[in-house]
Design a protein around this motif. Structure first.
Motif, mmCIF file in Angstrom:
data_model
loop_
_atom_site.group_PDB
_atom_site.id
_atom_site.type_symbol
_atom_site.label_atom_id
_atom_site.label_comp_id
_atom_site.label_asym_id
_atom_site.label_seq_id
_atom_site.Cartn_x
_atom_site.Cartn_y
_atom_site.Cartn_z
ATOM 1 N N VAL A 121 -11.701 -18.437 -18.472
ATOM 2 C CA VAL A 121 -12.566 -18.137 -17.321
ATOM 3 C C VAL A 121 -11.818 -18.448 -16.031
ATOM 4 C CG1 VAL A 121 -14.723 -18.708 -16.157
ATOM 5 C CG2 VAL A 121 -14.626 -18.666 -18.656
ATOM 6 N N PRO A 122 -11.666 -17.458 -15.148
ATOM 7 C CA PRO A 122 -11.005 -17.733 -13.860
ATOM 8 C C PRO A 122 -11.895 -18.604 -12.994
ATOM 9 C CG PRO A 122 -11.955 -15.549 -13.840
ATOM 10 C CD PRO A 122 -12.146 -16.077 -15.239
ATOM 11 N N SER A 123 -11.298 -19.265 -12.029
ATOM 12 C CA SER A 123 -12.087 -20.183 -11.202
ATOM 13 C C SER A 123 -11.807 -20.010 -9.718
ATOM 14 C CB SER A 123 -11.792 -21.636 -11.596
ATOM 15 O OG SER A 123 -10.431 -21.962 -11.307
ATOM 16 N N LEU A 124 -12.812 -20.327 -8.946
ATOM 17 C CA LEU A 124 -12.682 -20.487 -7.500
ATOM 18 C C LEU A 124 -12.985 -21.948 -7.225
ATOM 19 C CD1 LEU A 124 -12.578 -19.583 -4.477
ATOM 20 C CD2 LEU A 124 -15.036 -19.143 -4.664
ATOM 21 N N THR A 125 -11.992 -22.673 -6.719
ATOM 22 C CA THR A 125 -12.172 -24.096 -6.429
ATOM 23 C C THR A 125 -12.031 -24.317 -4.935
ATOM 24 O OG1 THR A 125 -11.267 -24.723 -8.590
ATOM 25 C CG2 THR A 125 -11.327 -26.425 -6.884
ATOM 26 N N ILE A 126 -13.063 -24.900 -4.345
ATOM 27 C CA ILE A 126 -13.071 -25.160 -2.902
ATOM 28 C C ILE A 126 -12.973 -26.660 -2.655
ATOM 29 C CG2 ILE A 126 -14.353 -24.894 -0.742
ATOM 30 C CD1 ILE A 126 -15.800 -22.513 -2.019
ATOM 31 N N PHE A 127 -11.939 -27.069 -1.926
ATOM 32 C CA PHE A 127 -11.808 -28.449 -1.468
ATOM 33 C C PHE A 127 -12.162 -28.472 0.017
ATOM 34 C CE2 PHE A 127 -8.924 -28.380 -5.111
ATOM 35 C CZ PHE A 127 -9.173 -29.604 -5.731
ATOM 36 N N HIS A 128 -13.204 -29.195 0.360
ATOM 37 C CA HIS A 128 -13.616 -29.303 1.761
ATOM 38 C C HIS A 128 -13.283 -30.714 2.243
ATOM 39 C CE1 HIS A 128 -17.082 -29.635 4.876
ATOM 40 N NE2 HIS A 128 -15.948 -29.297 5.457
ATOM 41 N N LEU A 129 -12.257 -30.825 3.080
ATOM 42 C CA LEU A 129 -11.714 -32.122 3.490
ATOM 43 C C LEU A 129 -12.393 -32.680 4.743
ATOM 44 C CD1 LEU A 129 -7.907 -31.271 3.131
ATOM 45 C CD2 LEU A 129 -9.504 -31.996 1.333
ATOM 46 N N MET A 130 -12.248 -33.986 4.926
ATOM 47 C CA MET A 130 -12.642 -34.612 6.185
ATOM 48 C C MET A 130 -11.564 -34.376 7.239
ATOM 49 S SD MET A 130 -14.993 -36.245 7.763
ATOM 50 C CE MET A 130 -16.071 -37.005 6.561
ATOM 51 N N GLY A 131 -10.328 -34.214 6.781
ATOM 52 C CA GLY A 131 -9.219 -33.827 7.648
ATOM 53 C C GLY A 131 -9.029 -34.701 8.858
ATOM 54 N N GLN A 132 -8.972 -34.057 10.033
ATOM 55 C CA GLN A 132 -8.720 -34.782 11.288
ATOM 56 C C GLN A 132 -9.989 -34.964 12.102
ATOM 57 O OE1 GLN A 132 -6.547 -32.847 9.469
ATOM 58 N NE2 GLN A 132 -5.221 -31.945 10.988
ATOM 59 N N HIS A 133 -11.115 -35.021 11.405
ATOM 60 C CA HIS A 133 -12.404 -35.200 12.074
ATOM 61 C C HIS A 133 -12.393 -36.509 12.865
ATOM 62 C CE1 HIS A 133 -16.687 -35.260 12.767
ATOM 63 N NE2 HIS A 133 -16.866 -34.164 12.056
ATOM 64 N N VAL A 134 -12.983 -36.443 14.076
ATOM 65 C CA VAL A 134 -13.080 -37.687 14.844
ATOM 66 C C VAL A 134 -13.854 -38.729 14.029
ATOM 67 C CG1 VAL A 134 -12.976 -36.625 17.106
ATOM 68 C CG2 VAL A 134 -15.173 -36.761 15.945
ATOM 69 N N ASN A 135 -13.507 -39.899 14.129
ATOM 70 C CA ASN A 135 -12.555 -40.667 14.899
ATOM 71 C C ASN A 135 -11.182 -40.608 14.228
ATOM 72 O OD1 ASN A 135 -11.089 -43.041 15.790
ATOM 73 N ND2 ASN A 135 -12.878 -44.302 15.739
ATOM 74 N N TYR A 136 -10.142 -40.175 14.972
ATOM 75 C CA TYR A 136 -8.821 -39.966 14.389
ATOM 76 C C TYR A 136 -8.246 -41.250 13.775
ATOM 77 C CZ TYR A 136 -9.176 -36.140 17.824
ATOM 78 O OH TYR A 136 -9.602 -35.080 18.587
ATOM 79 N N ARG A 137 -8.570 -42.361 14.373
ATOM 80 C CA ARG A 137 -7.990 -43.645 13.950
ATOM 81 C C ARG A 137 -8.298 -43.974 12.492
ATOM 82 N NH1 ARG A 137 -9.820 -48.819 13.888
ATOM 83 N NH2 ARG A 137 -11.800 -48.175 14.801
ATOM 84 N N ILE A 138 -9.431 -43.476 11.995
ATOM 85 C CA ILE A 138 -9.816 -43.813 10.625
ATOM 86 C C ILE A 138 -9.585 -42.648 9.661
ATOM 87 C CG2 ILE A 138 -11.488 -45.552 11.336
ATOM 88 C CD1 ILE A 138 -13.701 -43.466 10.882
ATOM 89 N N ARG A 139 -8.748 -41.682 10.061
ATOM 90 C CA ARG A 139 -8.454 -40.539 9.193
ATOM 91 C C ARG A 139 -7.106 -40.660 8.487
ATOM 92 N NH1 ARG A 139 -13.125 -40.241 8.597
ATOM 93 N NH2 ARG A 139 -14.475 -39.322 10.184
ATOM 94 N N CYS A 140 -6.490 -41.813 8.610
ATOM 95 C CA CYS A 140 -5.240 -42.077 7.894
ATOM 96 C C CYS A 140 -5.215 -43.548 7.506
ATOM 97 C CB CYS A 140 -4.035 -41.743 8.782
ATOM 98 S SG CYS A 140 -2.438 -42.128 8.039
ATOM 99 N N PRO A 141 -4.917 -43.869 6.249
ATOM 100 C CA PRO A 141 -4.835 -45.281 5.844
ATOM 101 C C PRO A 141 -3.808 -46.029 6.702
ATOM 102 C CG PRO A 141 -4.791 -43.843 3.918
ATOM 103 C CD PRO A 141 -4.666 -42.955 5.117
ATOM 104 N N LYS A 142 -4.110 -47.258 7.056
ATOM 105 C CA LYS A 142 -3.230 -48.024 7.950
ATOM 106 C C LYS A 142 -1.802 -48.120 7.431
ATOM 107 C CE LYS A 142 -6.555 -50.962 10.376
ATOM 108 N NZ LYS A 142 -6.985 -52.356 10.662
#
Length: 625
Positions: free
Chosen positions: A434-455
């Motif tokens: 069975v073929p698939s469509l997989t959607i990954f919906h990320l938080m990405g660079q959503h504000v607040n930028y400071r908490i969008r990358c592990p320290k």
């Protein structure tokens, strides 16, 4: 004559009621409750403060309410109607204050449309579980709820004392004369001091409650002056109003979904030989708030997308140069993305089929893994507006085979969800046909930028930016944003690695861009929701990165599609038509599919007008200056 005397008596009764102990006590305790509750629900962050016009507008509102209560007849037959009305108001006011404060203590947010929606979907068993989990003595003894309960206890004590000494009257003549004048003067001073801001907010409320759709509500929340639902009763009214608007669009969307569900693939126009052609897997990665001009892949000076650059050098990643979003709001983008509606068509987005439902009808397994759109009590209007049709039980069922149940602090954990919910156990070959469509919906660079990358993964710092036009704080924010882009690159790279040995095509694009102290707005980050869209706003907030990655197996099986992907890389495109591109890519050329909107189709209309917010021509704004 008799009727006239009764009118005069009624007016006198109303006047006495307005300055009676009952009315003044009503005004005093409701005012105290409103002030205390406003402080009790203050968010726990630095700089949080109550509504600027709280003291004046609350007094104005309560004065009007006191006057309206005074209009109620003292008695009907022998029933004390006016007291009963005050009692009902007391019960409502204290109940809402307690509920509002409880919600803030337990869920970090006051009464909201999301909370009301969740309450409406809660079963009896879930209600019992909720009370056993969240309602306990520990909550009752919190400082915030304690202050609200203290006002209630003092009020009860006051009423008991007043009842005990109810025969004591203000029988001193100068007191009887002074109280109405003193109170009137006091009320007049407060009204004059806060009149302008109070009237402004009331106008904003009229504007807000005149909205026709939940999307209009979201846009209204971005207008200035912004409406302030500064008391629980207003927040509850807004929650009911917003949910009513949601229900209207849900009904229309469900009608369309039910039509599609009842139809056979043949009736929908889905090719009968689709299964025989063994379509490949499609992976869609939807990012968040990605400024194209902060991507190394598109020439940015910081090396913040090394994995994407490496994939491009390998020849498997094809980046697109002229892609833009129809809106700079996630929820609006998703409404266009998840249906086959495109800007300029008749009707509204909710009148068109959901493209994921069409994929399922064509035999695809659809997996939706989101790090944003899952129902939470503390959802803001933006998440609520964007996710309500995705989270509806019926619509979710017809769109998706697999969904994750919770969001994560970091986007990389969506791959763990995929491994747990979709992928076969380790060591077991994936033999599914069975073929698939997989959607990954990320938080990405959503504000607040400071908490969008592990320290521990931070790579960029303010000291590395030679930007004299920006303050130190702004340079820190730029560094945080570039770190978020760097982390996003690692997540996207990990998703590609997961599928690189499969027969799959992977597409990446974000919902919209974001201002990061760019040209024309050197001291601004975030998004500008004006309809006066300048060239700088269009490029920074609406223009977005997009690329395709074709695995070795996919390239071998579909050289014609790979050729079409490469050929289209410089063609103008707006992501409201993404559903048509995906349907064409999957071979689902059904009745809802339109080849002139499919970027990879030879019939694609490159001259299609690309309107931002349905109003402003992107190409006209960007290319005319």
């Amino acid at each position: 004559m008799v009727f006239g005397k009764r009118i005069i008596e009624y007016i006198k009764s109303m006047g006495k009621s307005l300055f009676s102990k009952d009315s003044l006590g009503f005004l005093m305790f409701m005012y105290a409750l409103g002030i205390v509750e406003s402080y009790a629900v203050l968010p726990n962050w630095k700089g949080a403060k109550v509504y600027d016009n709280l003291y004046y507008e609350l007094f104005f509102d309560l004065l009007i309410l006191t006057f309206l209560v005074a209009l109620v007849p003292q008695k009907i037959w022998k029933f004390p109607l006016r007291k009963a009305v005050r009692g009902i108001i007391y019960v409502i006011a204290y109940s809402l204050a307690i509920i509002d404060t409880f919600c803030m203590v337990q869920f970090g947010n006051t009464i909201s449309p999301s909370m009301l929606l969740l309450v409406g979907e809660t079963t009896g068993n879930e209600t019992a579980e909720f009370f056993s989990t969240y309602v306990n003595l520990e909550v009752l003894f919190t400082t915030e709820l304690g202050w609200v309960l203290l006002v209630l206890l003092v009020h009860v004590a006051y009423e008991l004392i007043k009842w005990k000494v109810k025969r004591v009257k203000w029988n001193v003549e100068w007191v009887n004369r002074l109280v109405p004048y003193a109170f009137s003067l006091f009320a007049l001073v407060l009204i004059i001091l806060g009149w302008n801001d109070t009237i402004t907010n009331k106008k904003c409320m009229v504007r807000h409650f005149s909205c026709k759709t939940v999307g209009d509500v979201e846009k209204d929340m971005n207008l200035r002056p912004m409406v302030m639902m500064y008391q629980p009763v207003y927040r509850l009214a807004d929650a009911f109003f917003t949910n009513h608007l949601v229900s209207l669009q849900l009904d229309r969307l469900k009608e369309e979904a039910e039509k599609v569900e009842k139809m056979t693939p043949e009736q929908l126009g889905i090719p009968s030989d689709l299964k025989e052609s063994k379509p490949s897997n499609i992976v869609l990665i939807i990012g968040e708030s990605f400024n194209k001009y902060h991507s190394q892949l598109y020439g940015y000076e910081k090396k913040n997308t090394p994995r994407q650059v490496k994939m491009e050098k390998s020849g498997r990643l094809v980046k697109y140069s002229d892609v833009m979003a129809p809106w700079n709001l996630t929820s609006f983008v998703f409404k266009h993305l998840m249906t086959t509606y495109t800007v300029g068509e008749e009707g509204d987005w909710c009148d068109y089929p959901l493209f994921c439902q069409l994929f399922r009808k064509a035999g695809f397994q659809v997996n939706f893994l989101t790090n944003q759109f899952l129902p939470h009590a503390k959802d803001a209007i933006y998440d609520f507006s964007g996710g309500f049709f995705i989270n509806d039980e019926m619509l979710s069922k017809v769109q998706f085979d697999v969904r994750n149940e919770e969001t994560h602090l970091w986007d990389e954990d969506l791959l763990k969800d995929y491994a747990r919910l979709v992928a076969p156990p380790e060591g077991v070959a994936d033999t599914a046909s069975v073929p698939s469509l997989t959607i990954f919906h990320l938080m990405g660079q959503h504000v607040n930028y400071r908490i969008r990358c592990p320290k521990q993964k931070m790579k960029f710092f303010a000291s590395g930016y030679d930007r004299p036009q920006n303050t130190l704080k702004e340079k820190k924010n730029i560094a945080y944003y570039d770190c978020a882009v760097w982390y996003n690159d690692s997540v996207v790279g990990a998703i590609v690695d997961r599928f690189k040995n499969d027969d799959a095509v992977i597409i990446y694009f974000p919902d919209h861009g974001d201002e990061v102290y760019g040209p024309g707005s050197l001291h601004h980050c975030g998004r500008n929701h004006t309809t006066n869209i300048t060239k700088d706003i269009a490029q920074q907030e609406y223009e977005i990165p997009m690329w395709f990655y074709c695995t070795a197996k996919y390239s071998k099986r579909h050289p014609d599609v790979v050729a079409a992907i490469r050929k289209a890389k410089n063609k103008p495109f707006m992501t409201d038509a993404m559903s048509h591109l995906l349907l064409g890519l999957a071979g689902i050329k059904c009745k809802a599919y339109r080849p002139e909107l499919d970027l990879l189709n030879p019939q694609y209309n490159e001259k299609r007008q690309r309107l931002m917010q349905h109003l402003v021509d992107y190409d006209e704004v960007v290319k005319s200056k």
